[in-house]
Design a protein around this motif. Structure first.
Motif, mmCIF file in Angstrom:
data_model
loop_
_atom_site.group_PDB
_atom_site.id
_atom_site.type_symbol
_atom_site.label_atom_id
_atom_site.label_comp_id
_atom_site.label_asym_id
_atom_site.label_seq_id
_atom_site.Cartn_x
_atom_site.Cartn_y
_atom_site.Cartn_z
ATOM 1 N N GLU A 1 -4.141 -1.376 10.583
ATOM 2 C CA GLU A 1 -4.276 -0.248 9.652
ATOM 3 C C GLU A 1 -3.429 0.921 10.150
ATOM 4 O OE1 GLU A 1 -7.522 3.108 8.165
ATOM 5 O OE2 GLU A 1 -8.157 1.553 9.575
ATOM 6 N N LEU A 2 -2.670 1.543 9.270
ATOM 7 C CA LEU A 2 -1.848 2.695 9.616
ATOM 8 C C LEU A 2 -2.524 3.978 9.159
ATOM 9 C CD1 LEU A 2 1.688 1.399 8.480
ATOM 10 C CD2 LEU A 2 0.475 0.985 10.646
ATOM 11 N N VAL A 3 -2.571 4.960 10.050
ATOM 12 C CA VAL A 3 -3.091 6.295 9.742
ATOM 13 C C VAL A 3 -1.976 7.276 10.046
ATOM 14 C CG1 VAL A 3 -4.827 8.039 10.339
ATOM 15 C CG2 VAL A 3 -5.462 5.612 10.326
ATOM 16 N N SER A 4 -1.763 8.253 9.152
ATOM 17 C CA SER A 4 -0.596 9.104 9.362
ATOM 18 C C SER A 4 -0.757 10.474 8.717
ATOM 19 C CB SER A 4 0.649 8.407 8.810
ATOM 20 O OG SER A 4 1.811 9.068 9.259
ATOM 21 N N THR A 5 0.264 11.329 8.964
ATOM 22 C CA THR A 5 0.289 12.698 8.446
ATOM 23 C C THR A 5 1.659 13.010 7.845
ATOM 24 O OG1 THR A 5 1.144 13.592 10.539
ATOM 25 C CG2 THR A 5 -1.250 13.525 10.290
ATOM 26 N N GLY A 6 1.676 13.993 6.965
ATOM 27 C CA GLY A 6 2.892 14.637 6.496
ATOM 28 C C GLY A 6 4.048 13.734 6.142
ATOM 29 N N GLY A 7 5.222 14.056 6.725
ATOM 30 C CA GLY A 7 6.459 13.351 6.414
ATOM 31 C C GLY A 7 6.433 11.898 6.863
ATOM 32 N N THR A 8 5.699 11.614 7.935
ATOM 33 C CA THR A 8 5.576 10.228 8.401
ATOM 34 C C THR A 8 4.836 9.404 7.357
ATOM 35 O OG1 THR A 8 5.495 11.027 10.678
ATOM 36 C CG2 THR A 8 4.799 8.755 10.293
ATOM 37 N N LYS A 9 3.733 9.942 6.871
ATOM 38 C CA LYS A 9 2.946 9.242 5.848
ATOM 39 C C LYS A 9 3.776 9.030 4.592
ATOM 40 C CE LYS A 9 0.038 11.257 3.128
ATOM 41 N NZ LYS A 9 -1.050 12.066 2.584
ATOM 42 N N LYS A 10 4.530 10.048 4.207
ATOM 43 C CA LYS A 10 5.370 9.971 3.005
ATOM 44 C C LYS A 10 6.395 8.837 3.142
ATOM 45 C CE LYS A 10 8.287 12.983 0.120
ATOM 46 N NZ LYS A 10 9.640 12.447 0.253
ATOM 47 N N MET A 11 7.044 8.754 4.299
ATOM 48 C CA MET A 11 8.064 7.732 4.506
ATOM 49 C C MET A 11 7.447 6.331 4.496
ATOM 50 S SD MET A 11 10.875 7.477 7.540
ATOM 51 C CE MET A 11 12.257 6.344 7.426
ATOM 52 N N LEU A 12 6.294 6.178 5.111
ATOM 53 C CA LEU A 12 5.614 4.876 5.130
ATOM 54 C C LEU A 12 5.220 4.455 3.717
ATOM 55 C CD1 LEU A 12 3.397 5.420 8.300
ATOM 56 C CD2 LEU A 12 5.337 3.844 8.120
ATOM 57 N N LYS A 13 4.731 5.408 2.934
ATOM 58 C CA LYS A 13 4.346 5.097 1.543
ATOM 59 C C LYS A 13 5.562 4.719 0.724
ATOM 60 C CE LYS A 13 -0.038 7.051 0.499
ATOM 61 N NZ LYS A 13 -0.766 7.149 -0.715
ATOM 62 N N GLU A 14 6.660 5.451 0.917
ATOM 63 C CA GLU A 14 7.889 5.151 0.185
ATOM 64 C C GLU A 14 8.433 3.771 0.546
ATOM 65 O OE1 GLU A 14 10.399 8.478 1.080
ATOM 66 O OE2 GLU A 14 9.499 9.741 -0.488
ATOM 67 N N ALA A 15 8.091 3.292 1.747
ATOM 68 C CA ALA A 15 8.494 1.946 2.167
ATOM 69 C C ALA A 15 7.534 0.883 1.614
ATOM 70 C CB ALA A 15 8.544 1.872 3.691
#
Length: 198
Positions: free
Chosen positions: A32-46
């Motif tokens: 499971e990935l947990v993230s914030t801000g720009g990191t989360k955005k990039m992971l979602k876009e991937a």
């Protein structure tokens, strides 16, 4: 714990080199990935499933992002000794899930200084949550792995592929390296503040 299975990870990085590929590797290995801000955005876009830190803490980012990961639901999950039943019972009592991997690199303070920002603007580039997570994870290397730089992603992947988890020797190596990096980061800030007038 000799070999650490990786089932839950925090990723919060300034340097996003190889991030999507590493996130995909972790997801493909049931993490499971947990993230914030720009990191989360990039992971979602991937196209990767990612849980927001705010969903874990049940509290929004505040003070313009100064406070987001400084919360017991994050640090309890990082600092719990998984070999200590008392620690694990406390996590269960408070509904806190443990983490296995913390992948963080810091705001680029050197870049802020190089740009000639004034003191108040430069101070905003001093990372607080990042060093706190790095130090907490490094301290607890018996139960969790810290990754402070993207160049170690391939090694982590190899560890997981070959061992179904991350070895204690590698976790200890990363812990020592992390304390060195954080001390260098603090030394850079110390020098900057000492040499610039308020």
């Amino acid at each position: 714990m000799k070999v650490l299975p990786v089932k839950r990870a925090i990723l919060s990085v300034t340097d996003k080199s190889g991030l999507a590929e590493f996130g995909r590797f972790l997801t493909d290995n049931d993490c499971e990935l947990v993230s914030t801000g720009g990191t989360k955005k990039m992971l979602k876009e991937a196209g990767l499933p990612v849980t927001s830190v705010s969903d874990v803490t049940d509290f929004p980012e505040i003070l313009g992002g100064r406070v987001k990961t400084l919360h017991p639901h994050i640090h309890g999950g990082i600092l719990a000794d998984k070999d200590n039943e008392g620690h694990m019972e406390t996590l269960r009592d408070f509904g806190i899930e443990p983490f296995d991997l913390v992948c963080v690199n810091l705001y680029n303070f050197a870049d802020a200084v190089a740009k000639g920002l004034d003191l108040k603007a430069a101070v905003e580039q001093i990372d607080i949550g990042g060093p706190t997570m790095l130090r907490a994870t490094a301290k607890n290397f018996h139960s969790i792995c810290v990754i402070p730089d993207p160049k170690y992603y391939p090694v982590v992947q190899k560890e997981i592929e070959e061992n179904n988890g991350i070895s204690l020797a590698f976790r200890k190596e990363m812990a020592a390296l992390t304390f060195k990096l954080v001390s260098e980061y603090d030394a850079m800030i110390t020098k900057y503040l000492s040499e610039n007038d308020a």
